[in-house]
Design a protein around this motif. Sequence first.
Motif, PDB file in Angstrom:
ATOM      1  N   ARG A 359       6.965  66.356  18.110  1.00 54.74           N
ATOM      2  CA  ARG A 359       7.876  65.211  18.070  1.00 54.74           C
ATOM      3  C   ARG A 359       8.341  64.806  19.465  1.00 54.74           C
ATOM      4  NH1 ARG A 359      11.875  68.021  13.640  1.00 54.74           N
ATOM      5  NH2 ARG A 359      10.334  68.382  11.991  1.00 54.74           N
ATOM      6  N   ASN A 360       8.199  65.702  20.428  1.00 53.02           N
ATOM      7  CA  ASN A 360       8.756  65.465  21.760  1.00 53.02           C
ATOM      8  C   ASN A 360       7.765  64.713  22.643  1.00 53.02           C
ATOM      9  OD1 ASN A 360      11.051  66.989  20.995  1.00 53.02           O
ATOM     10  ND2 ASN A 360       9.978  68.883  21.520  1.00 53.02           N
ATOM     11  N   THR A 361       7.727  63.407  22.480  1.00 50.58           N
ATOM     12  CA  THR A 361       6.857  62.554  23.291  1.00 50.58           C
ATOM     13  C   THR A 361       7.714  61.771  24.270  1.00 50.58           C
ATOM     14  OG1 THR A 361       6.999  60.805  21.625  1.00 50.58           O
ATOM     15  CG2 THR A 361       5.143  62.322  21.463  1.00 50.58           C
ATOM     16  N   GLY A 362       7.415  61.896  25.548  1.00 53.03           N
ATOM     17  CA  GLY A 362       8.166  61.139  26.530  1.00 53.03           C
ATOM     18  C   GLY A 362       7.594  59.759  26.791  1.00 53.03           C
ATOM     19  N   TRP A 363       6.433  59.466  26.243  1.00 54.64           N
ATOM     20  CA  TRP A 363       5.706  58.253  26.607  1.00 54.64           C
ATOM     21  C   TRP A 363       5.735  57.148  25.543  1.00 54.64           C
ATOM     22  CZ3 TRP A 363       2.152  57.813  22.745  1.00 54.64           C
ATOM     23  CH2 TRP A 363       1.778  58.991  22.086  1.00 54.64           C
ATOM     24  N   SER A 364       6.099  57.451  24.326  1.00 56.87           N
ATOM     25  CA  SER A 364       5.882  56.512  23.218  1.00 56.87           C
ATOM     26  C   SER A 364       6.966  55.443  23.141  1.00 56.87           C
ATOM     27  CB  SER A 364       5.809  57.277  21.896  1.00 56.87           C
ATOM     28  OG  SER A 364       6.929  58.138  21.745  1.00 56.87           O
ATOM     29  N   VAL A 365       6.944  54.525  24.131  1.00 57.34           N
ATOM     30  CA  VAL A 365       7.890  53.411  24.194  1.00 57.34           C
ATOM     31  C   VAL A 365       7.137  52.113  23.906  1.00 57.34           C
ATOM     32  CG1 VAL A 365       9.449  52.106  25.690  1.00 57.34           C
ATOM     33  CG2 VAL A 365       9.360  54.611  25.850  1.00 57.34           C
ATOM     34  N   LEU A 366       7.670  51.339  22.979  1.00 61.38           N
ATOM     35  CA  LEU A 366       7.101  50.031  22.675  1.00 61.38           C
ATOM     36  C   LEU A 366       7.859  48.998  23.500  1.00 61.38           C
ATOM     37  CD1 LEU A 366       4.873  49.004  20.742  1.00 61.38           C
ATOM     38  CD2 LEU A 366       6.701  48.426  19.129  1.00 61.38           C
ATOM     39  N   PRO A 367       7.206  48.359  24.479  1.00 59.94           N
ATOM     40  CA  PRO A 367       7.912  47.469  25.407  1.00 59.94           C
ATOM     41  C   PRO A 367       8.578  46.304  24.686  1.00 59.94           C
ATOM     42  CG  PRO A 367       5.706  47.993  26.216  1.00 59.94           C
ATOM     43  CD  PRO A 367       5.769  48.485  24.804  1.00 59.94           C
ATOM     44  N   TYR A 368       9.698  45.849  25.264  1.00 61.17           N
ATOM     45  CA  TYR A 368      10.397  44.707  24.675  1.00 61.17           C
ATOM     46  C   TYR A 368       9.526  43.459  24.654  1.00 61.17           C
ATOM     47  CZ  TYR A 368      14.754  47.360  24.672  1.00 61.17           C
ATOM     48  OH  TYR A 368      15.729  48.297  24.434  1.00 61.17           O
ATOM     49  N   SER A 369       8.587  43.360  25.583  1.00 67.90           N
ATOM     50  CA  SER A 369       7.684  42.194  25.572  1.00 67.90           C
ATOM     51  C   SER A 369       6.874  42.141  24.279  1.00 67.90           C
ATOM     52  CB  SER A 369       6.746  42.243  26.777  1.00 67.90           C
ATOM     53  OG  SER A 369       5.965  43.438  26.771  1.00 67.90           O
ATOM     54  N   VAL A 370       6.553  43.299  23.722  1.00 63.00           N
ATOM     55  CA  VAL A 370       5.856  43.349  22.440  1.00 63.00           C
ATOM     56  C   VAL A 370       6.831  43.144  21.292  1.00 63.00           C
ATOM     57  CG1 VAL A 370       4.486  44.806  20.899  1.00 63.00           C
ATOM     58  CG2 VAL A 370       4.082  44.876  23.373  1.00 63.00           C
ATOM     59  N   VAL A 371       7.979  43.795  21.369  1.00 63.25           N
ATOM     60  CA  VAL A 371       8.980  43.697  20.297  1.00 63.25           C
ATOM     61  C   VAL A 371       9.398  42.251  20.078  1.00 63.25           C
ATOM     62  CG1 VAL A 371      11.311  44.383  19.606  1.00 63.25           C
ATOM     63  CG2 VAL A 371       9.803  46.031  20.747  1.00 63.25           C
ATOM     64  N   LYS A 372       9.617  41.510  21.148  1.00 58.41           N
ATOM     65  CA  LYS A 372      10.097  40.129  21.033  1.00 58.41           C
ATOM     66  C   LYS A 372       9.080  39.202  20.375  1.00 58.41           C
ATOM     67  CE  LYS A 372      13.193  40.360  25.029  1.00 58.41           C
ATOM     68  NZ  LYS A 372      13.461  39.876  26.415  1.00 58.41           N
ATOM     69  N   GLN A 373       7.821  39.595  20.373  1.00 55.54           N
ATOM     70  CA  GLN A 373       6.807  38.782  19.694  1.00 55.54           C
ATOM     71  C   GLN A 373       6.872  38.936  18.179  1.00 55.54           C
ATOM     72  OE1 GLN A 373       2.835  39.417  21.330  1.00 55.54           O
ATOM     73  NE2 GLN A 373       3.721  39.882  23.343  1.00 55.54           N
ATOM     74  N   HIS A 374       7.612  39.945  17.712  1.00 57.98           N
ATOM     75  CA  HIS A 374       7.700  40.228  16.277  1.00 57.98           C
ATOM     76  C   HIS A 374       9.159  40.504  15.903  1.00 57.98           C
ATOM     77  CE1 HIS A 374       3.290  40.674  16.206  1.00 57.98           C
ATOM     78  NE2 HIS A 374       3.454  41.293  17.375  1.00 57.98           N
ATOM     79  N   PRO A 375      10.010  39.473  16.005  1.00 57.49           N
ATOM     80  CA  PRO A 375      11.442  39.688  15.768  1.00 57.49           C
ATOM     81  C   PRO A 375      11.726  40.139  14.334  1.00 57.49           C
ATOM     82  CG  PRO A 375      10.937  37.347  15.866  1.00 57.49           C
ATOM     83  CD  PRO A 375       9.702  38.065  16.313  1.00 57.49           C
ATOM     84  N   GLY A 376      12.749  40.960  14.215  1.00 60.97           N
ATOM     85  CA  GLY A 376      13.137  41.475  12.914  1.00 60.97           C
ATOM     86  C   GLY A 376      14.127  40.576  12.202  1.00 60.97           C
ATOM     87  N   GLY A 377      14.833  41.161  11.271  1.00 59.78           N
ATOM     88  CA  GLY A 377      15.705  40.352  10.417  1.00 59.78           C
ATOM     89  C   GLY A 377      17.017  39.949  11.042  1.00 59.78           C
ATOM     90  N   ILE A 378      17.373  40.488  12.201  1.00 60.12           N
ATOM     91  CA  ILE A 378      18.640  40.161  12.862  1.00 60.12           C
ATOM     92  C   ILE A 378      18.362  39.695  14.276  1.00 60.12           C
ATOM     93  CG2 ILE A 378      20.827  41.110  13.705  1.00 60.12           C
ATOM     94  CD1 ILE A 378      20.835  42.994  11.345  1.00 60.12           C
ATOM     95  N   ALA A 379      18.962  38.567  14.641  1.00 61.99           N
ATOM     96  CA  ALA A 379      18.793  38.025  15.991  1.00 61.99           C
ATOM     97  C   ALA A 379      19.547  38.896  16.979  1.00 61.99           C
ATOM     98  CB  ALA A 379      19.286  36.584  16.050  1.00 61.99           C
ATOM     99  N   LEU A 380      18.816  39.483  17.920  1.00 62.23           N
ATOM    100  CA  LEU A 380      19.393  40.388  18.903  1.00 62.23           C
ATOM    101  C   LEU A 380      18.991  39.968  20.297  1.00 62.23           C
ATOM    102  CD1 LEU A 380      18.522  43.773  17.159  1.00 62.23           C
ATOM    103  CD2 LEU A 380      20.777  42.703  17.231  1.00 62.23           C
ATOM    104  N   GLN A 381      19.898  40.153  21.237  1.00 66.25           N
ATOM    105  CA  GLN A 381      19.591  39.861  22.647  1.00 66.25           C
ATOM    106  C   GLN A 381      19.049  41.145  23.278  1.00 66.25           C
ATOM    107  OE1 GLN A 381      22.867  38.299  24.878  1.00 66.25           O
ATOM    108  NE2 GLN A 381      21.773  38.351  26.848  1.00 66.25           N
ATOM    109  N   LEU A 382      17.744  41.182  23.486  1.00 64.99           N
ATOM    110  CA  LEU A 382      17.090  42.355  24.062  1.00 64.99           C
ATOM    111  C   LEU A 382      16.688  42.075  25.505  1.00 64.99           C
ATOM    112  CD1 LEU A 382      14.826  43.281  21.019  1.00 64.99           C
ATOM    113  CD2 LEU A 382      17.063  44.259  21.631  1.00 64.99           C
ATOM    114  N   PRO A 383      16.559  43.107  26.325  1.00 61.45           N
ATOM    115  CA  PRO A 383      16.175  42.903  27.744  1.00 61.45           C
ATOM    116  C   PRO A 383      14.840  42.195  27.879  1.00 61.45           C
ATOM    117  CG  PRO A 383      16.988  45.134  27.378  1.00 61.45           C
ATOM    118  CD  PRO A 383      16.841  44.514  26.018  1.00 61.45           C
TER     119      PRO A 383
END
Length: 383
Positions: A359-383
């Motif tokens: 479970r201890n992975t230091g690398w598994s980050v999904l960049p905000y540039s990817v996240v913002k292309q698939h917004p969820g159910g709540i409008a959030l101000q992300l970096p």
Amino acid sequence: MLKGLCRFTGVVALVCSTFSSALRADNSTQVYTGTLGKTPIVLEVNPDTGDGRYFYQKYRKDLVLSGTKEGEMLVLEEGDETQPHPSMRLQPTPDGWSGEWTSAEGKVLKVELQQAKLAPVPADTLPYLVQLHDKWPYEYLRLLGLKLKQGQTENFMGYTLQWWSEPQSKIQLFEVVSGYSGQARERINQQLMARLWRGVTGYFECANDYTATNYDQLSQPMWMTTSVMSTVISTDSYCGGSLSDQDNEALNFDAKTGNALTLEDVLWVGQGKPLHFERNYYQDDSSQAWSDYRTEEWTPWLLAQLLRLYPNEMTAKPETEDNDCRYNSEDPWSYPGWYFTEKGIKLAPSYMHSAAACRNTGWSVLPYSVVKQHPGGIALQLP
């Protein structure tokens, strides 16, 4: 905010004319208070089978019971079969049970139990404690009388945090005392304090007199902005059996409202309106639509993203066969833990206890540039 907690510190009273009616923990178990010898105890038992548990109010640690019926009598065996153990023989009374407790050495003590009756909680009591009072009286009685100790004040990312701990279990967490609107801060703090008390309950459930156990918990704020907030609670525990366990649980909040966020609130890769599903700590709730989404749409999409972003880490060969984490398979990524970081959403794969190190992975980050292309159910101000 803490008035409700401060009031949750009285001595357990067993008889009062203002008490509510007798309480049942669920459809099959009943909760009783009384004495074993002269020592106050709380007991939860299925009267049809005798299976249950009890704790001494002084120590609050669970002692597991297995039972049989001999006519109307309950015969309760304490502990497991690996060593001699105490037992109880109880006869029903109009309001509970009466009988004897016999130690492994033959010492006999009187047992008197009455159905648990609880005083109404004050209006400003922490909602989590109200839920325990109404639905889980055994756990409510276990916590009753405990007090939180005020700890250090910390500044984190421009926000002031006040730490609190429960001295006996040493479980600690913080409240947010500056930043965010008053309403949002109150909602966040209610959930943080609920998690603190859940940790205290976990400590006492884990501890027992028949096995050397440990339950260590560390809480850490991870990310706080005007839009979102994350904290991670890490627990190392051994509660018997062949394996210890390591678990990291993240609490994620919408800082504008104070509401808890699910992954689908932040990131949605499915068809139609994003789902919002929250697991209940005390109930085995499930959602087939949510499970289908996670396995059929979310997991294949995420696996493709991680293989693209982290090809070396995802396909790394194990040092030994016993340490084969298989990050390039779908199973670990269907229900990952997650929290906000500076660069993106940190995802933690899920594994069984025997493979907790994976479970201890230091690398598994999904960049905000990817996240913002698939917004969820709540409008959030992300970096």
